[in-house]
Design a protein around this motif. Structure first.
Motif, PDB file in Angstrom:
ATOM      1  N   SER A 136      35.444   4.135 -32.907  1.00 22.30           N
ATOM      2  CA  SER A 136      34.326   4.309 -33.962  1.00 22.30           C
ATOM      3  C   SER A 136      34.996   4.668 -35.357  1.00 22.30           C
ATOM      4  O   SER A 136      36.134   4.968 -35.639  1.00 22.30           O
ATOM      5  N   GLN A 137      34.013   4.985 -36.441  1.00 17.72           N
ATOM      6  CA  GLN A 137      34.342   5.451 -37.683  1.00 17.72           C
ATOM      7  C   GLN A 137      32.990   6.247 -38.134  1.00 17.72           C
ATOM      8  O   GLN A 137      31.954   5.751 -38.330  1.00 17.72           O
ATOM      9  N   ALA A 138      33.500   7.591 -38.486  1.00 15.96           N
ATOM     10  CA  ALA A 138      32.330   8.216 -39.030  1.00 15.96           C
ATOM     11  C   ALA A 138      32.457   8.627 -40.674  1.00 15.96           C
ATOM     12  O   ALA A 138      33.711   9.017 -40.885  1.00 15.96           O
ATOM     13  N   PHE A 139      31.589   8.713 -41.332  1.00 17.22           N
ATOM     14  CA  PHE A 139      31.564   9.016 -42.557  1.00 17.22           C
ATOM     15  C   PHE A 139      30.321  10.330 -42.785  1.00 17.22           C
ATOM     16  O   PHE A 139      29.282  10.399 -42.455  1.00 17.22           O
ATOM     17  N   VAL A 140      31.201  11.429 -43.210  1.00 18.93           N
ATOM     18  CA  VAL A 140      30.111  12.656 -43.512  1.00 18.93           C
ATOM     19  C   VAL A 140      30.278  13.058 -45.088  1.00 18.93           C
ATOM     20  O   VAL A 140      31.464  13.317 -45.555  1.00 18.93           O
ATOM     21  N   PRO A 141      29.106  12.841 -45.822  1.00 16.65           N
ATOM     22  CA  PRO A 141      29.546  13.341 -47.353  1.00 16.65           C
ATOM     23  C   PRO A 141      29.495  14.665 -47.373  1.00 16.65           C
ATOM     24  O   PRO A 141      29.213  15.585 -46.602  1.00 16.65           O
ATOM     25  N   LEU A 142      30.369  14.802 -48.485  1.00 17.94           N
ATOM     26  CA  LEU A 142      30.818  16.426 -48.788  1.00 17.94           C
ATOM     27  C   LEU A 142      29.896  16.917 -49.990  1.00 17.94           C
ATOM     28  O   LEU A 142      30.153  16.861 -51.061  1.00 17.94           O
ATOM     29  N   THR A 143      28.720  17.243 -49.634  1.00 21.40           N
ATOM     30  CA  THR A 143      27.629  17.759 -50.596  1.00 21.40           C
ATOM     31  C   THR A 143      26.892  18.386 -49.879  1.00 21.40           C
ATOM     32  O   THR A 143      26.581  18.486 -48.669  1.00 21.40           O
ATOM     33  N   SER A 144      26.137  19.386 -50.597  1.00 19.51           N
ATOM     34  CA  SER A 144      25.279  20.435 -50.219  1.00 19.51           C
ATOM     35  C   SER A 144      23.985  19.916 -50.702  1.00 19.51           C
ATOM     36  O   SER A 144      22.767  20.748 -50.523  1.00 19.51           O
ATOM     37  N   ASP A 145      23.930  18.792 -51.410  1.00 19.13           N
ATOM     38  CA  ASP A 145      22.509  18.534 -52.122  1.00 19.13           C
ATOM     39  C   ASP A 145      22.001  17.328 -51.134  1.00 19.13           C
ATOM     40  O   ASP A 145      22.335  16.232 -51.212  1.00 19.13           O
ATOM     41  N   LYS A 146      20.813  17.775 -50.472  1.00 16.32           N
ATOM     42  CA  LYS A 146      20.122  16.819 -49.923  1.00 16.32           C
ATOM     43  C   LYS A 146      19.632  15.636 -50.478  1.00 16.32           C
ATOM     44  O   LYS A 146      18.948  14.467 -49.985  1.00 16.32           O
ATOM     45  N   ASP A 147      19.509  15.852 -51.866  1.00 15.24           N
ATOM     46  CA  ASP A 147      18.939  14.596 -52.529  1.00 15.24           C
ATOM     47  C   ASP A 147      19.945  13.602 -52.976  1.00 15.24           C
ATOM     48  O   ASP A 147      19.628  12.492 -53.592  1.00 15.24           O
ATOM     49  N   ASP A 148      21.446  14.015 -52.791  1.00 14.88           N
ATOM     50  CA  ASP A 148      22.394  12.865 -52.824  1.00 14.88           C
ATOM     51  C   ASP A 148      22.202  11.758 -52.028  1.00 14.88           C
ATOM     52  O   ASP A 148      21.651  12.087 -50.663  1.00 14.88           O
ATOM     53  N   GLU A 149      22.377  10.687 -52.340  1.00 14.98           N
ATOM     54  CA  GLU A 149      22.063   9.259 -51.378  1.00 14.98           C
ATOM     55  C   GLU A 149      23.194   8.470 -51.569  1.00 14.98           C
ATOM     56  O   GLU A 149      23.911   8.498 -52.412  1.00 14.98           O
ATOM     57  N   TYR A 150      23.470   7.745 -50.397  1.00 18.15           N
ATOM     58  CA  TYR A 150      24.159   6.609 -50.157  1.00 18.15           C
ATOM     59  C   TYR A 150      23.481   5.569 -49.329  1.00 18.15           C
ATOM     60  O   TYR A 150      22.298   5.913 -48.538  1.00 18.15           O
ATOM     61  N   LEU A 151      24.028   4.265 -49.364  1.00 17.50           N
ATOM     62  CA  LEU A 151      23.526   3.464 -48.427  1.00 17.50           C
ATOM     63  C   LEU A 151      24.431   2.861 -47.143  1.00 17.50           C
ATOM     64  O   LEU A 151      25.650   3.008 -47.423  1.00 17.50           O
ATOM     65  N   VAL A 152      23.740   2.366 -46.303  1.00 12.70           N
ATOM     66  CA  VAL A 152      24.382   2.062 -45.090  1.00 12.70           C
ATOM     67  C   VAL A 152      23.883   0.783 -44.748  1.00 12.70           C
ATOM     68  O   VAL A 152      22.692   0.605 -44.503  1.00 12.70           O
ATOM     69  N   VAL A 153      24.940  -0.543 -44.655  1.00 13.67           N
ATOM     70  CA  VAL A 153      24.264  -1.832 -44.261  1.00 13.67           C
ATOM     71  C   VAL A 153      25.073  -2.110 -43.048  1.00 13.67           C
ATOM     72  O   VAL A 153      26.274  -2.120 -42.994  1.00 13.67           O
ATOM     73  N   VAL A 154      24.396  -2.523 -41.899  1.00 17.87           N
ATOM     74  CA  VAL A 154      25.014  -2.648 -40.677  1.00 17.87           C
ATOM     75  C   VAL A 154      24.499  -4.039 -39.860  1.00 17.87           C
ATOM     76  O   VAL A 154      23.599  -4.500 -40.080  1.00 17.87           O
ATOM     77  N   ALA A 155      25.186  -4.327 -39.024  1.00 18.98           N
ATOM     78  CA  ALA A 155      24.852  -5.346 -37.974  1.00 18.98           C
ATOM     79  C   ALA A 155      25.359  -5.144 -36.744  1.00 18.98           C
ATOM     80  O   ALA A 155      26.424  -4.447 -36.556  1.00 18.98           O
ATOM     81  N   PRO A 156      24.663  -5.684 -35.616  1.00 18.77           N
ATOM     82  CA  PRO A 156      25.065  -5.406 -34.309  1.00 18.77           C
ATOM     83  C   PRO A 156      26.703  -5.899 -33.974  1.00 18.77           C
ATOM     84  O   PRO A 156      27.154  -6.817 -34.687  1.00 18.77           O
ATOM     85  N   PRO A 157      27.222  -5.366 -32.965  1.00 15.55           N
ATOM     86  CA  PRO A 157      28.723  -5.604 -32.585  1.00 15.55           C
ATOM     87  C   PRO A 157      28.672  -7.193 -32.272  1.00 15.55           C
ATOM     88  O   PRO A 157      27.435  -7.665 -31.689  1.00 15.55           O
ATOM     89  N   GLY A 158      29.633  -7.730 -31.947  1.00  9.37           N
ATOM     90  CA  GLY A 158      29.902  -8.980 -31.580  1.00  9.37           C
ATOM     91  C   GLY A 158      30.087 -10.080 -32.538  1.00  9.37           C
ATOM     92  O   GLY A 158      30.369  -9.673 -33.795  1.00  9.37           O
ATOM     93  N   GLU A 159      29.760 -11.353 -32.505  1.00  6.26           N
ATOM     94  CA  GLU A 159      29.624 -12.388 -33.523  1.00  6.26           C
ATOM     95  C   GLU A 159      28.673 -11.812 -34.446  1.00  6.26           C
ATOM     96  O   GLU A 159      27.521 -11.641 -34.346  1.00  6.26           O
ATOM     97  N   PHE A 160      29.196 -12.037 -35.657  1.00  5.59           N
ATOM     98  CA  PHE A 160      28.415 -11.627 -36.936  1.00  5.59           C
ATOM     99  C   PHE A 160      27.234 -12.439 -37.172  1.00  5.59           C
ATOM    100  O   PHE A 160      27.512 -13.625 -37.034  1.00  5.59           O
ATOM    101  N   ALA A 161      25.991 -11.566 -37.483  1.00  4.63           N
ATOM    102  CA  ALA A 161      24.895 -12.385 -37.657  1.00  4.63           C
ATOM    103  C   ALA A 161      24.092 -11.892 -38.722  1.00  4.63           C
ATOM    104  O   ALA A 161      23.701 -10.972 -38.827  1.00  4.63           O
TER     105      ALA A 161
END
Length: 164
Positions: free
Chosen positions: A80-105
């Motif tokens: 697995s791989q975890a990302f935890v932002p180092l901020t205390s500002d709930k209004d900071d934003e980032y995006l995550v784009v994902v697809a299921p495991p297995g053959e990429f679709a």
């Protein structure tokens, strides 16, 4: 050009791809004679394959402009791989784009907008875009696997999918 709709990050919506790391709704209790509150077991690292160890790193991401063409996706078959932002500002934003495991679709990709007080833990083998910071340079604690074996598969896309 197909565009991925942005979803609000929630534990339920992200469950097929891993875990959301956030304090809201987490099991918690006081420790250290009541001077500290422990938010317990927010995510489980899946890195204990043969010759693998869990490590912590800091990634510093430069902000990206939207809309963003999706040109590469990656996955980590050995942990697995975890990302935890180092901020205390709930209004900071980032995006995550994902697809299921297995053959990429590409038609199964999903995009989430994450608040600064939320982290993600990608499950083993889940396809994801490299880190997408918004608005400003952002630091993240990253927990992943180091050790024997190749643990990063990448696939190049034609950029026809966009997000934002």
């Amino acid at each position: 050009m197909p565009q991925l709709p942005l979803q609000t990050l929630s534990r339920q919506a992200f469950a097929p791809f891993g875990e959301v790391i956030m304090l809201e709704g987490a099991r918690h209790y006081p420790i250290n004679q009541g001077t500290t509150e422990r938010f317990h077991a927010l995510a489980m690292a899946d890195t204990q394959t043969q010759d693998g160890k869990t490590i912590l790193s800091v990634f510093r991401a430069q902000p990206r402009a939207l809309p963003l063409a999706i040109e590469v996706m990656e996955c980590h078959p050995l942990g697995s791989q975890a990302f935890v932002p180092l901020t205390s500002d709930k209004d900071d934003e980032y995006l995550v784009v994902v697809a299921p495991p297995g053959e990429f679709a590409a038609d199964q990709m999903q995009a989430f907008i994450c608040k600064g007080l939320q982290g993600v833990n990608y499950a083993r083998g889940v396809w994801h875009h490299p880190l997408i910071a918004l608005h400003k340079q952002s630091d993240f604690i990253v927990m992943d696997r180091i050790g024997e074996g190749f643990n990063c598969d990448e696939i190049a896309l034609d950029g026809s999918w966009t997000v934002g």
